[in-house]
Motif scaffolding. Sequence first.
Motif, mmCIF file in Angstrom:
data_model
loop_
_atom_site.group_PDB
_atom_site.id
_atom_site.type_symbol
_atom_site.label_atom_id
_atom_site.label_comp_id
_atom_site.label_asym_id
_atom_site.label_seq_id
_atom_site.Cartn_x
_atom_site.Cartn_y
_atom_site.Cartn_z
ATOM 1 N N HIS A 54 -44.050 12.634 32.850
ATOM 2 C CA HIS A 54 -45.201 12.668 31.987
ATOM 3 C C HIS A 54 -44.677 12.067 30.447
ATOM 4 C CE1 HIS A 54 -48.047 14.687 29.570
ATOM 5 N NE2 HIS A 54 -48.570 15.183 30.430
ATOM 6 N N TYR A 94 -46.967 8.631 32.954
ATOM 7 C CA TYR A 94 -48.234 9.153 33.117
ATOM 8 C C TYR A 94 -48.526 10.139 32.070
ATOM 9 C CZ TYR A 94 -47.515 13.848 35.015
ATOM 10 O OH TYR A 94 -46.923 15.199 34.992
ATOM 11 N N GLY A 95 -49.910 10.381 31.902
ATOM 12 C CA GLY A 95 -50.334 11.432 30.899
ATOM 13 C C GLY A 95 -51.719 11.024 30.446
ATOM 14 N N PRO A 96 -52.227 12.189 29.724
ATOM 15 C CA PRO A 96 -53.586 11.843 29.080
ATOM 16 C C PRO A 96 -53.515 10.752 28.093
ATOM 17 C CG PRO A 96 -53.163 14.182 29.097
ATOM 18 C CD PRO A 96 -51.839 13.502 29.496
ATOM 19 N N SER A 113 -57.827 16.401 31.967
ATOM 20 C CA SER A 113 -58.312 15.646 30.980
ATOM 21 C C SER A 113 -58.331 14.250 31.277
ATOM 22 C CB SER A 113 -57.396 16.024 29.641
ATOM 23 O OG SER A 113 -56.343 15.810 30.139
ATOM 24 N N MET A 114 -57.880 13.799 32.510
ATOM 25 C CA MET A 114 -57.682 12.393 33.117
ATOM 26 C C MET A 114 -58.506 11.902 33.694
ATOM 27 S SD MET A 114 -53.409 12.867 33.429
ATOM 28 C CE MET A 114 -53.326 10.759 33.903
ATOM 29 N N SER A 125 -52.635 18.629 33.422
ATOM 30 C CA SER A 125 -52.974 17.284 32.608
ATOM 31 C C SER A 125 -54.267 16.290 33.310
ATOM 32 C CB SER A 125 -51.776 16.356 32.661
ATOM 33 O OG SER A 125 -50.735 16.910 32.128
ATOM 34 N N LEU A 126 -54.365 16.707 34.734
ATOM 35 C CA LEU A 126 -55.287 16.262 35.373
ATOM 36 C C LEU A 126 -56.648 16.350 34.842
ATOM 37 C CD1 LEU A 126 -54.050 16.206 39.049
ATOM 38 C CD2 LEU A 126 -54.129 14.152 37.739
ATOM 39 N N HIS A 142 -55.181 5.656 30.262
ATOM 40 C CA HIS A 142 -54.109 6.070 31.240
ATOM 41 C C HIS A 142 -53.965 5.319 32.333
ATOM 42 C CE1 HIS A 142 -56.190 8.497 34.215
ATOM 43 N NE2 HIS A 142 -56.942 8.946 33.279
ATOM 44 N N LYS A 143 -52.997 5.193 33.021
ATOM 45 C CA LYS A 143 -52.480 4.186 34.065
ATOM 46 C C LYS A 143 -53.481 4.577 35.352
ATOM 47 C CE LYS A 143 -48.684 5.104 36.515
ATOM 48 N NZ LYS A 143 -47.238 5.105 36.470
ATOM 49 N N TRP A 144 -53.788 5.857 35.591
ATOM 50 C CA TRP A 144 -54.634 6.199 36.733
ATOM 51 C C TRP A 144 -56.242 5.934 36.552
ATOM 52 C CZ3 TRP A 144 -51.014 10.927 37.215
ATOM 53 C CH2 TRP A 144 -49.807 10.503 37.788
ATOM 54 N N ARG A 145 -56.805 5.734 35.583
ATOM 55 C CA ARG A 145 -58.027 5.718 35.329
ATOM 56 C C ARG A 145 -58.822 5.061 36.258
ATOM 57 N NH1 ARG A 145 -61.084 3.462 29.643
ATOM 58 N NH2 ARG A 145 -63.162 3.763 30.385
#
Length: 271
Positions: A187, A157-159, A269-270, A266-267, A163-166
């Motif tokens: 990360h 995961y990461g910005p 910016s995600m 990180s969250l 990204h995978k959680w968008r």
Amino acid sequence: MRLALTGAGGFVGRFIAEAARAAGHELVLLSRRPTGLPGEHRAFDLLAPPPPLGDVDALVHCAFLHVPGRYRGGEGEDPDTFRRANLDGSLRLFDAMGGRRIVFLSSRAVFDGYPAGTLLPETLAPRPDGLYGEVKVAAEKALAALQGASLRATGVYGPGPQHKWRDLFGDFLAGRPIAPRVATEVHGADLAAAALLLVERPEAGAFHASDLLLDRHDLLAEVARLTGSDRAPPPRADAARVSRLECRRLAALGWRPGGWDLLRSSLGSMI
């Protein structure tokens, strides 16, 4: 160090490229088309012979040909091309390095044939359950004979723009139903740090890279807190069914992933 990198245009590769530049390495980016990242570009295709690499000191190999959005099952309707690109193409690349240092991005998928909830140390024999894992195992074996290092990563995961959680975050904040899920994550910056650590070390064989056992309940509760949302996160999933990578070899080399502190930082910016 003059460092060759494949897959620099991908999600993981960009973390490695950024970390390598920050560490002062000179990058040679191997890709089908220029990535727009700083460094020398050389045309490279997994289905073709690699470019000359006699002037590089080490290689990090992240490139992988697959159906968009899929690794397991990434062969789609063409397993032959999948194997020729990702196994034969990797072996040609390894040969082109002529014995110099190679770090190969592998996957926890090499253990997919074990029951859910199996603890996965580096000493456990691979047991793939699908072509993706089989190709990774075969490349690992070839590289081990050359004294290279394979980095078996969990979910990353990461910005980033995709990204995978968008979609997960969007669905949650829009009030759409979210299925419970728990998985292991690392990360991208921590994975990059592991890759660069192995570039500079002589140790060979397989290394595991994983950090958090992360339940969507906890992840989305943090998203709700950061956004001021009153949405309730989904119920917790069964963590006992997650097969977790032990990361003893990297830990012994001093690798320390960022855990929840890095996730929280990180969250913003995600979302």
